[in-house]
Design a protein around this motif. Structure first.
Motif, PDB file in Angstrom:
ATOM      1  N   ALA A  81       0.816  -1.210   0.000  1.00 21.65           N
ATOM      2  CA  ALA A  81       0.000   0.000   0.000  1.00 21.65           C
ATOM      3  C   ALA A  81       0.852   1.264   0.000  1.00 21.65           C
ATOM      4  CB  ALA A  81      -0.933   0.006   1.213  1.00 21.65           C
ATOM      5  N   MET A  82       2.107   1.143   0.398  1.00 20.80           N
ATOM      6  CA  MET A  82       3.031   2.277   0.338  1.00 20.80           C
ATOM      7  C   MET A  82       3.776   2.313  -0.998  1.00 20.80           C
ATOM      8  SD  MET A  82       2.627   3.704   3.365  1.00 20.80           S
ATOM      9  CE  MET A  82       4.013   4.852   3.651  1.00 20.80           C
ATOM     10  N   GLY A  83       3.540   1.306  -1.838  1.00 22.15           N
ATOM     11  CA  GLY A  83       4.242   1.230  -3.118  1.00 22.15           C
ATOM     12  C   GLY A  83       5.649   0.688  -3.003  1.00 22.15           C
ATOM     13  N   GLY A  84       5.939  -0.008  -1.890  1.00 22.40           N
ATOM     14  CA  GLY A  84       7.312  -0.408  -1.617  1.00 22.40           C
ATOM     15  C   GLY A  84       7.633  -1.853  -1.938  1.00 22.40           C
ATOM     16  N   LEU A  85       8.901  -2.177  -1.770  1.00 22.97           N
ATOM     17  CA  LEU A  85       9.423  -3.528  -1.935  1.00 22.97           C
ATOM     18  C   LEU A  85       9.649  -4.136  -0.554  1.00 22.97           C
ATOM     19  CD1 LEU A  85      12.098  -2.536  -4.568  1.00 22.97           C
ATOM     20  CD2 LEU A  85      10.167  -4.073  -5.028  1.00 22.97           C
ATOM     21  N   PRO A  86       8.987  -5.245  -0.225  1.00 23.05           N
ATOM     22  CA  PRO A  86       9.244  -5.902   1.063  1.00 23.05           C
ATOM     23  C   PRO A  86      10.674  -6.445   1.071  1.00 23.05           C
ATOM     24  CG  PRO A  86       7.219  -6.708   0.040  1.00 23.05           C
ATOM     25  CD  PRO A  86       7.953  -5.918  -1.002  1.00 23.05           C
ATOM     26  N   ARG A  87      11.367  -6.299   2.195  1.00 22.47           N
ATOM     27  CA  ARG A  87      12.767  -6.727   2.237  1.00 22.47           C
ATOM     28  C   ARG A  87      13.087  -7.712   3.355  1.00 22.47           C
ATOM     29  NH1 ARG A  87      14.925  -5.193  -2.690  1.00 22.47           N
ATOM     30  NH2 ARG A  87      15.333  -2.956  -2.793  1.00 22.47           N
ATOM     31  N   ALA A  88      12.632  -7.423   4.551  1.00 20.67           N
ATOM     32  CA  ALA A  88      13.020  -8.255   5.701  1.00 20.67           C
ATOM     33  C   ALA A  88      11.938  -8.169   6.769  1.00 20.67           C
ATOM     34  CB  ALA A  88      14.354  -7.764   6.275  1.00 20.67           C
ATOM     35  N   LEU A 206       2.738  -6.198  -6.486  1.00 24.11           N
ATOM     36  CA  LEU A 206       2.992  -5.754  -7.860  1.00 24.11           C
ATOM     37  C   LEU A 206       2.153  -4.524  -8.190  1.00 24.11           C
ATOM     38  CD1 LEU A 206       3.155  -9.089  -9.902  1.00 24.11           C
ATOM     39  CD2 LEU A 206       5.013  -7.464  -9.473  1.00 24.11           C
ATOM     40  N   ALA A 207       0.921  -4.524  -7.722  1.00 24.58           N
ATOM     41  CA  ALA A 207       0.042  -3.381  -7.975  1.00 24.58           C
ATOM     42  C   ALA A 207       0.589  -2.123  -7.302  1.00 24.58           C
ATOM     43  CB  ALA A 207      -1.370  -3.688  -7.480  1.00 24.58           C
ATOM     44  N   GLY A 208       1.027  -2.263  -6.056  1.00 27.36           N
ATOM     45  CA  GLY A 208       1.599  -1.117  -5.346  1.00 27.36           C
ATOM     46  C   GLY A 208       2.837  -0.587  -6.054  1.00 27.36           C
ATOM     47  N   ARG A 209       3.676  -1.499  -6.526  1.00 28.63           N
ATOM     48  CA  ARG A 209       4.884  -1.076  -7.249  1.00 28.63           C
ATOM     49  C   ARG A 209       4.531  -0.367  -8.550  1.00 28.63           C
ATOM     50  NH1 ARG A 209       9.016   0.470  -5.316  1.00 28.63           N
ATOM     51  NH2 ARG A 209      10.350  -0.120  -7.040  1.00 28.63           N
ATOM     52  N   PHE A 210       3.523  -0.873  -9.257  1.00 31.60           N
ATOM     53  CA  PHE A 210       3.094  -0.201 -10.490  1.00 31.60           C
ATOM     54  C   PHE A 210       2.684   1.232 -10.177  1.00 31.60           C
ATOM     55  CE2 PHE A 210      -0.137   1.240 -13.441  1.00 31.60           C
ATOM     56  CZ  PHE A 210       0.396   0.920 -14.681  1.00 31.60           C
ATOM     57  N   LEU A 211       1.876   1.392  -9.122  1.00 26.75           N
ATOM     58  CA  LEU A 211       1.358   2.725  -8.783  1.00 26.75           C
ATOM     59  C   LEU A 211       2.474   3.677  -8.368  1.00 26.75           C
ATOM     60  CD1 LEU A 211      -1.849   1.689  -6.787  1.00 26.75           C
ATOM     61  CD2 LEU A 211      -1.699   2.460  -9.178  1.00 26.75           C
ATOM     62  N   ILE A 221      -4.267   2.925   0.165  1.00 23.47           N
ATOM     63  CA  ILE A 221      -4.372   2.233   1.446  1.00 23.47           C
ATOM     64  C   ILE A 221      -4.719   0.776   1.143  1.00 23.47           C
ATOM     65  CG2 ILE A 221      -6.848   2.696   1.722  1.00 23.47           C
ATOM     66  CD1 ILE A 221      -6.314   3.206   4.714  1.00 23.47           C
ATOM     67  N   ASP A 222      -4.333  -0.134   2.006  1.00 28.15           N
ATOM     68  CA  ASP A 222      -4.760  -1.514   1.761  1.00 28.15           C
ATOM     69  C   ASP A 222      -6.059  -1.793   2.502  1.00 28.15           C
ATOM     70  OD1 ASP A 222      -3.375  -1.555   4.283  1.00 28.15           O
ATOM     71  OD2 ASP A 222      -3.262  -3.729   4.134  1.00 28.15           O
ATOM     72  N   ILE A 223      -6.851  -2.684   1.953  1.00 28.25           N
ATOM     73  CA  ILE A 223      -8.175  -2.960   2.518  1.00 28.25           C
ATOM     74  C   ILE A 223      -8.042  -4.088   3.522  1.00 28.25           C
ATOM     75  CG2 ILE A 223     -10.580  -3.525   2.031  1.00 28.25           C
ATOM     76  CD1 ILE A 223     -10.151  -2.473  -0.807  1.00 28.25           C
ATOM     77  N   GLU A 274      -6.754  -6.176  -0.625  1.00 31.10           N
ATOM     78  CA  GLU A 274      -6.745  -5.479  -1.907  1.00 31.10           C
ATOM     79  C   GLU A 274      -6.288  -4.045  -1.649  1.00 31.10           C
ATOM     80  OE1 GLU A 274      -7.132  -6.970  -4.613  1.00 31.10           O
ATOM     81  OE2 GLU A 274      -8.229  -8.802  -4.112  1.00 31.10           O
ATOM     82  N   LEU A 275      -6.067  -3.284  -2.706  1.00 39.26           N
ATOM     83  CA  LEU A 275      -5.692  -1.877  -2.542  1.00 39.26           C
ATOM     84  C   LEU A 275      -6.869  -0.980  -2.904  1.00 39.26           C
ATOM     85  CD1 LEU A 275      -2.082  -1.764  -4.062  1.00 39.26           C
ATOM     86  CD2 LEU A 275      -2.771  -2.078  -1.671  1.00 39.26           C
ATOM     87  N   LEU A 276      -7.062   0.077  -2.138  1.00 40.31           N
ATOM     88  CA  LEU A 276      -8.017   1.132  -2.444  1.00 40.31           C
ATOM     89  C   LEU A 276      -7.167   2.371  -2.704  1.00 40.31           C
ATOM     90  CD1 LEU A 276     -11.123   1.962  -2.338  1.00 40.31           C
ATOM     91  CD2 LEU A 276     -10.625   2.768  -0.021  1.00 40.31           C
TER      92      LEU A 276
END
Lengths: 332, 332
Positions: A81-88, A206-211, A221-223, A274-276
């Motif tokens: 939801a932040m558009g980020g890449l999960p790392r750890a 993937l959706a967050g990264r696209f955005l 925000i995530d639902i 999901e993402l809103l």
């Protein structure tokens, strides 16, 4: 008061579960802290999600592998939801003393966590554990990364923006209703689909990264607690009104087959992940053209951002205020 | 299964507690994740510490302000042991339904956390919360930073190195014994000092920074479960033997006044949050000259690193193997 934890047995057990270790993780389980090397030009994202037995899950209906996957999914979804890449991520476990939980249970729990974490690039990097006189409790702390200044906030929605959601919200709540035996003679095929969506939610990374990489969203925000609650969050944080169209909210065939509650499940149900999000109309072409193909998930235009405050919904041709937080809980 | 948390009331409450926000923290409480901007040339340190009511603390003997400070101290101490700078932390709370805990309790809890966090540069940056059918549970996730490649690991001790500890271990365990009423007619002055050391441990962040910036330590760990347990950790992770001299272990006048258990408290007691570290003899001059003045804490040479494995202690002129983990707890 008993002393507890950090015992060697559990650390050795954890190390055996660790698996995947990306190059950014310089040091994983077993020291006083994990060491992570941030990517140049990126900011760090920090989030945590607490799951409590009998509040968020029931061991009778949730197998340990799925429990692990879901626990990690909640944090992956926050990073998405932040558009980020999960790392750890780190895992804190409070383990009930009553001792019904076997080593196999925990192996399976961690296998589920790892499967979901690794699918999206996040490595199990440490944690803490304690015995507890209470319920099983799982707390996931996740570190993600996003390009500097590119994070998707809740506060960026502007009047005139369009409101979108991904996938088909409500499936998870329907699946929970099935698991709890609340539905009379549910359609078996639909029930199986909804239960799967409840037990194994796929975070929209993937959706967050696209955005974020396409600068396609003004707010996101995530639902996790239903569209109603999340729309109110966006409305409050952005200082805008949000108008939703009930007919445009995408309901899966499965959820429609499971009951008249379908729309309520989407509006008030939890843990869809999901993402809103909101986007200016100038991004509509990009979203219509590329979103589905690049992210694998469907996209629906479900409303508009207006001046003002609060959330309204058009249902059967009539506008009505949509109440916040159907499940609000008071601590004090 | 009840839906829960993330309710607006608690987020608003949290925001009001947030306080200090360093420039690296780009976004604090209230979105899907906090945003932290890493310092160039630094690596991130990740740690978490779980405190469970009736396992790690007793609300009858621990006021909420002190509870908050101690919870954060545990994580600050982990960052200190890595030689890092504490930067940001998230707090997960599982709150008992029985509802004896007032809003004032939580205000005080967060005030204590903030006081300890801010004293060492760490900002309250977010968290999660849930009601719980079990005990109060506090989980702290902390992000720290350390210059690339400078972190103090448990694995760097080499034969010939010297073994040091800071401060006076055992005070905290003595204080706990006082609080639990286990001592007969304890000296009042000594009891007050020990109780304070138990309730308000000061993490050795300055000491950790001295060791990492001066490259003065080959391995380091914080003393959260007693010297015996931590020495075994260093021994195992470094693949060396450790010889300790019982007469050299620094016991405070207070702890000596409180009982014959003084040395046992230092060896087996918990939550001192002093540092146990090793250093090559070439650093002895630097440590003797500058450590006390630059860190404010006393330093004692308590042993030597040898080839081999395991931990021995010389007591009354005799060498004896020092058992690991007096408080080992089995989950499985």
């Amino acid at each position: 008061l008993k002393k507890n934890l950090r015992e060697r047995g559990f650390v050795e057990f954890l190390r055996a579960q660790a698996g995947f270790r990306p190059p950014q993780l310089r040091l994983g389980i077993g020291d006083d802290a994990a060491i992570f090397r941030p990517a140049p030009g990126f900011e760090s994202l920090l989030t945590c999600d607490l799951l409590v037995e009998s509040v968020h899950f029931d061991l009778k209906t949730t197998p340990p592998w799925e429990l692990g996957a879901r626990a990690v999914a909640a944090s992956l979804s926050d990073i998405a939801a932040m558009g980020g890449l999960p790392r750890a991520y780190l895992v804190s476990l409070a383990i009930p003393r009553r001792g019904a939980l076997s080593k196999e249970f925990f192996k399976s729990l961690y296998a589920g966590m790892r499967a979901w974490g690794e699918s999206f690039g996040a490595a199990l990097s440490g944690g803490d554990s304690s015995s507890s006189p209470g319920p099983l409790l799982i707390d996931i702390f996740m570190l993600g990364e996003v390009e500097k200044g590119r994070a998707l906030l809740r506060s960026g929605a502007r009047p005139g923006d369009l409101v979108f959601c991904t996938g088909s919200p409500g499936d998870s709540a329907a699946g929970l209703a099935v698991l709890q035996g609340k539905l009379k003679n549910p359609d078996k095929g639909a029930a199986a689909i909804a239960v799967k969506r409840h037990l194994l939610p796929v975070p929209r990374c993937l959706a967050g990264r696209f955005l974020s990489t396409q600068s396609a969203a003004s707010a996101c925000i995530d639902i996790s607690d239903g569209i109603a609650s999340e729309a109110h969050h966006l409305s409050r944080e952005s200082g805008v009104a949000i108008d939703l169209d009930a007919d445009a909210i995408p309901l899966s065939p499965a959820v429609r087959a499971l009951g008249k509650n379908a729309l309520d499940w989407a509006l008030r149900g939890g843990e869809d992940y999901e993402l809103l999000f909101t986007a200016p109309p100038s991004k509509l072409g990009l979203l219509e053209r590329d979103f589905r193909g690049r992210t694998g998930v469907s996209l629906s235009l479900i409303g508009r951002v207006k001046r003002g405050r609060g959330v309204r919904i058009k249902r059967h041709g009539k506008w009505k205020a949509l109440a916040d937080g159907g499940y609000e809980h008071k601590f004090f």
